[in-house]
Structures are given as structure tokens and as C-alpha cells.
Design a protein around this motif. Structure first.
Motif, mmCIF file in Angstrom:
data_model
loop_
_atom_site.group_PDB
_atom_site.id
_atom_site.type_symbol
_atom_site.label_atom_id
_atom_site.label_comp_id
_atom_site.label_asym_id
_atom_site.label_seq_id
_atom_site.Cartn_x
_atom_site.Cartn_y
_atom_site.Cartn_z
ATOM 1 N N VAL A 120 1.004 -1.155 0.052
ATOM 2 C CA VAL A 120 0.121 0.153 0.039
ATOM 3 C C VAL A 120 0.841 1.026 0.025
ATOM 4 O O VAL A 120 2.044 1.313 0.588
ATOM 5 N N ASP A 121 0.327 2.427 -0.366
ATOM 6 C CA ASP A 121 1.092 3.546 -0.226
ATOM 7 C C ASP A 121 0.773 4.439 0.688
ATOM 8 O O ASP A 121 -0.599 4.248 1.030
ATOM 9 N N GLY A 122 1.361 4.902 1.797
ATOM 10 C CA GLY A 122 1.318 5.560 2.912
ATOM 11 C C GLY A 122 1.374 4.942 4.123
ATOM 12 O O GLY A 122 0.648 3.812 4.169
ATOM 13 N N GLU A 123 2.030 5.183 5.393
ATOM 14 C CA GLU A 123 1.831 4.591 6.447
ATOM 15 C C GLU A 123 0.569 4.771 7.141
ATOM 16 O O GLU A 123 0.028 3.490 7.746
ATOM 17 N N GLU A 124 -0.266 5.471 6.827
ATOM 18 C CA GLU A 124 -1.701 5.477 7.302
ATOM 19 C C GLU A 124 -2.670 4.414 6.693
ATOM 20 O O GLU A 124 -3.314 3.789 7.372
ATOM 21 N N ARG A 125 -2.489 4.108 5.607
ATOM 22 C CA ARG A 125 -3.047 3.097 5.003
ATOM 23 C C ARG A 125 -2.706 1.685 5.461
ATOM 24 O O ARG A 125 -3.415 0.770 5.617
ATOM 25 N N ALA A 126 -1.240 1.661 5.379
ATOM 26 C CA ALA A 126 -0.890 0.368 6.182
ATOM 27 C C ALA A 126 -1.241 0.106 7.672
ATOM 28 O O ALA A 126 -1.721 -0.887 7.926
ATOM 29 N N GLU A 127 -1.309 1.138 8.544
ATOM 30 C CA GLU A 127 -1.620 0.935 9.827
ATOM 31 C C GLU A 127 -3.310 0.469 9.668
ATOM 32 O O GLU A 127 -3.576 -0.006 10.647
ATOM 33 N N ALA A 128 -4.089 1.216 8.940
ATOM 34 C CA ALA A 128 -5.472 0.956 8.837
ATOM 35 C C ALA A 128 -5.716 -0.690 8.567
ATOM 36 O O ALA A 128 -6.591 -1.268 8.950
ATOM 37 N N LEU A 129 -4.816 -0.892 7.530
ATOM 38 C CA LEU A 129 -4.722 -2.460 7.088
ATOM 39 C C LEU A 129 -4.222 -3.483 8.155
ATOM 40 O O LEU A 129 -4.879 -4.432 8.486
ATOM 41 N N VAL A 130 -3.442 -3.173 8.956
ATOM 42 C CA VAL A 130 -2.922 -3.732 10.120
ATOM 43 C C VAL A 130 -4.189 -4.039 11.088
ATOM 44 O O VAL A 130 -4.296 -5.198 11.530
#
Length: 82
Positions: free
Chosen positions: A55-65
Motif C-alpha cells: 500500500v502507499d502511505g503509512e496511514e493506509r498500512a496502519e489501517a490494514l494492520v
């Protein structure tokens, strides 16, 4: 089921489910994108699984986690009255 941070380095975090059967990692790639991966062992009550998403962006990665943590909780569908 609860999760704990079991490993953390620059651009990399790993969480482990309390029973130890599932880990989720979030890491930053050299190109700036993020990779999130879930690894559930064969011994887990719900069986094995492996997922990986870029994913692009740390916020999107954190949401996926957070989404995967919820989905990987075997008690999530349990009725609290049981």
C-alpha cells in the motif's frame, strides 16, 4: 484476542497474537511504499493463512494492520453472552 508488539525497528513493526499463532508485520519499502503481511501457522485453531499487501502511505498500512487484527481474532464473531 489481544496483540502485542514483539519487534520494532526503523520502518518495521511486528505484532503477535496472544496465542502466538499469528503475526502481522508492517514495513517500509525503499521506494516509500509499505508492505503489510499476515502469517498464521498451520497449528492455529482456524488453520493456516498467508496474506501480503503493498500500500502507499503509512496511514493506509496502519489501517490494514488494524483490519487484519480484527479479522484474525477467532473470538470476534463470538456472542459475548455465551
Amino acid at each position: 484476542m489481544d496483540w502485542s508488539r514483539t519487534r520494532e525497528e526503523a520502518g518495521f513493526v511486528e505484532w503477535t497474537r496472544t496465542d502466538g499463532y499469528v503475526t502481522i508485520r508492517r514495513r517500509r519499502r525503499p521506494d516509500g511504499d509499505w508492505v503489510v503481511r499476515l502469517d498464521r501457522l498451520y497449528q492455529a485453531p482456524e488453520g493456516s493463512a498467508y496474506r501480503r499487501e503493498r500500500v502507499d502511505g503509512e496511514e493506509r498500512a496502519e489501517a490494514l494492520v488494524e483490519t487484519w487484527k480484527t479479522e484474525a481474532d477467532p473470538d470476534a464473531d463470538a456472542d459475548p453472552r455465551d
